[in-house]
Motif scaffolding. Structure first.
Motif, PDB file in Angstrom:
ATOM      1  N   HIS A  16     166.737  44.947  -1.276  1.00 34.49           N
ATOM      2  CA  HIS A  16     167.695  45.521  -0.324  1.00 34.49           C
ATOM      3  C   HIS A  16     167.980  44.523   0.804  1.00 34.49           C
ATOM      4  CE1 HIS A  16     163.927  46.270   1.807  1.00 34.49           C
ATOM      5  NE2 HIS A  16     164.646  46.437   2.906  1.00 34.49           N
ATOM      6  N   PHE A  17     169.101  44.727   1.456  1.00 31.12           N
ATOM      7  CA  PHE A  17     169.402  43.953   2.651  1.00 31.12           C
ATOM      8  C   PHE A  17     168.781  44.646   3.851  1.00 31.12           C
ATOM      9  CE2 PHE A  17     172.880  42.304   0.036  1.00 31.12           C
ATOM     10  CZ  PHE A  17     172.763  40.946   0.315  1.00 31.12           C
ATOM     11  N   GLU A  18     168.313  43.847   4.784  1.00 30.86           N
ATOM     12  CA  GLU A  18     167.701  44.375   6.004  1.00 30.86           C
ATOM     13  C   GLU A  18     168.438  43.797   7.205  1.00 30.86           C
ATOM     14  OE1 GLU A  18     164.834  46.570   8.141  1.00 30.86           O
ATOM     15  OE2 GLU A  18     164.973  46.481   5.967  1.00 30.86           O
ATOM     16  N   ASP A  19     168.733  44.654   8.167  1.00 32.24           N
ATOM     17  CA  ASP A  19     169.293  44.180   9.431  1.00 32.24           C
ATOM     18  C   ASP A  19     168.223  43.395  10.176  1.00 32.24           C
ATOM     19  OD1 ASP A  19     171.524  45.697   8.778  1.00 32.24           O
ATOM     20  OD2 ASP A  19     171.143  47.252  10.268  1.00 32.24           O
ATOM     21  N   GLU A  20     168.670  42.437  11.000  1.00 32.74           N
ATOM     22  CA  GLU A  20     167.748  41.721  11.873  1.00 32.74           C
ATOM     23  C   GLU A  20     168.111  42.010  13.317  1.00 32.74           C
ATOM     24  OE1 GLU A  20     167.753  37.514  11.049  1.00 32.74           O
ATOM     25  OE2 GLU A  20     166.136  37.755   9.606  1.00 32.74           O
ATOM     26  N   ILE A  21     167.093  42.121  14.123  1.00 33.71           N
ATOM     27  CA  ILE A  21     167.295  42.284  15.561  1.00 33.71           C
ATOM     28  C   ILE A  21     166.987  40.943  16.201  1.00 33.71           C
ATOM     29  CG2 ILE A  21     166.517  43.470  17.639  1.00 33.71           C
ATOM     30  CD1 ILE A  21     166.364  45.942  16.032  1.00 33.71           C
ATOM     31  N   ILE A  22     167.864  40.527  17.102  1.00 35.43           N
ATOM     32  CA  ILE A  22     167.623  39.290  17.836  1.00 35.43           C
ATOM     33  C   ILE A  22     167.139  39.644  19.237  1.00 35.43           C
ATOM     34  CG2 ILE A  22     170.067  39.083  18.448  1.00 35.43           C
ATOM     35  CD1 ILE A  22     169.598  36.035  18.576  1.00 35.43           C
ATOM     36  N   TYR A  23     166.029  39.027  19.610  1.00 32.63           N
ATOM     37  CA  TYR A  23     165.464  39.159  20.945  1.00 32.63           C
ATOM     38  C   TYR A  23     165.566  37.801  21.627  1.00 32.63           C
ATOM     39  CZ  TYR A  23     163.273  43.517  19.423  1.00 32.63           C
ATOM     40  OH  TYR A  23     163.041  44.793  18.960  1.00 32.63           O
ATOM     41  N   GLY A  24     165.799  37.810  22.929  1.00 31.34           N
ATOM     42  CA  GLY A  24     165.874  36.564  23.676  1.00 31.34           C
ATOM     43  C   GLY A  24     165.147  36.662  25.004  1.00 31.34           C
ATOM     44  N   LEU A  25     164.576  35.526  25.408  1.00 32.56           N
ATOM     45  CA  LEU A  25     163.895  35.418  26.693  1.00 32.56           C
ATOM     46  C   LEU A  25     164.289  34.093  27.314  1.00 32.56           C
ATOM     47  CD1 LEU A  25     161.715  36.650  28.636  1.00 32.56           C
ATOM     48  CD2 LEU A  25     160.049  35.227  27.407  1.00 32.56           C
ATOM     49  N   LEU A  26     164.681  34.116  28.582  1.00 29.99           N
ATOM     50  CA  LEU A  26     165.045  32.908  29.316  1.00 29.99           C
ATOM     51  C   LEU A  26     163.864  32.422  30.130  1.00 29.99           C
ATOM     52  CD1 LEU A  26     168.564  33.958  30.660  1.00 29.99           C
ATOM     53  CD2 LEU A  26     168.013  32.699  28.553  1.00 29.99           C
ATOM     54  N   ALA A  27     163.812  31.109  30.339  1.00 30.21           N
ATOM     55  CA  ALA A  27     162.736  30.513  31.135  1.00 30.21           C
ATOM     56  C   ALA A  27     162.678  31.145  32.523  1.00 30.21           C
ATOM     57  CB  ALA A  27     162.931  29.012  31.221  1.00 30.21           C
ATOM     58  N   GLU A  28     163.820  31.406  33.113  1.00 29.40           N
ATOM     59  CA  GLU A  28     163.853  31.961  34.462  1.00 29.40           C
ATOM     60  C   GLU A  28     163.305  33.384  34.542  1.00 29.40           C
ATOM     61  OE1 GLU A  28     168.449  33.526  34.819  1.00 29.40           O
ATOM     62  OE2 GLU A  28     168.072  31.378  34.926  1.00 29.40           O
ATOM     63  N   ASP A  29     163.249  34.072  33.398  1.00 28.13           N
ATOM     64  CA  ASP A  29     162.724  35.436  33.360  1.00 28.13           C
ATOM     65  C   ASP A  29     161.233  35.508  32.998  1.00 28.13           C
ATOM     66  OD1 ASP A  29     165.245  36.428  34.000  1.00 28.13           O
ATOM     67  OD2 ASP A  29     165.820  36.571  31.880  1.00 28.13           O
TER      68      ASP A  29
END
Length: 180
Positions: free
Chosen positions: A165-178
């Motif tokens: 099956h195909f699976e959705d992906e979730i993208i998470y991001g974090l910035l250096a300033e955070d």
């Protein structure tokens, strides 16, 4: 390079001496990992495991002497891996990936390694942004970036074929300033 996190957990670069232990960990955890990681089927023997480790070692040269992939060591044994699958040097973005062997789950090992690699990415590698792509259904793996302040930035629909099956992906991001 070795980074001691605490008396139980450390990170270090892989060496060719790790091939057998890495292969055994992967092989013993294959059924557990296959639910979310398709590449485990491509490691069929110790030679395949050796190729994977050699690629990680060669990546050291490509990244100016800075390692980007680590063995997670728990009480002297390889427990899993963590590192940057890709680094965009121009934009200073690293894509973080990780997995832990089935017998090392739910002991806080990955949380400690995850924090250490985020620190390393922002301080040593000079990244401005770290991204994590995780299958939407993999709630346990998704909990990690959420716990460390990553923002859920979007869903990539049917981004990954997981055996049947195909699976959705979730993208998470974090910035250096955070990052605190």
């Amino acid at each position: 390079m070795r980074h001691i996190i605490d008396e139980e957990v450390s990170l270090r670069m892989f060496t060719e001496d790790d091939i057998e232990e890495f292969y055994n960990l992967l092989n013993n955890s294959k059924q557990h990992l296959k639910k979310w990681i398709t590449w485990v089927d491509s490691v069929k023997n110790k030679e395949d495991a050796g190729k994977s480790i050699k690629l990680k070692i060669e990546g050291l040269v490509e990244n100016g002497g800075y390692p980007t992939w680590f063995a997670i060591i728990n009480e002297g044994k390889i427990a899993g891996t963590i590192g940057f699958n890709d680094i965009d040097k121009t934009n200073r973005v690293g894509e973080l990936g990780y997995w832990l062997g089935k017998n090392f789950q739910q002991k806080g090992i990955m949380s400690r390694a995850f924090k250490a690699v985020i620190d390393y990415g922002f301080t040593e590698l000079g990244l401005n942004r770290i991204e994590v792509y995780i299958a939407a259904g993999n709630r346990r793996s998704r909990a990690l970036p959420e716990r460390f302040g990553f923002l859920k930035e979007g869903i990539i629909r049917q981004a990954e074929w997981l055996y049947n099956h195909f699976e959705d992906e979730i993208i998470y991001g974090l910035l250096a300033e955070d990052w605190k």
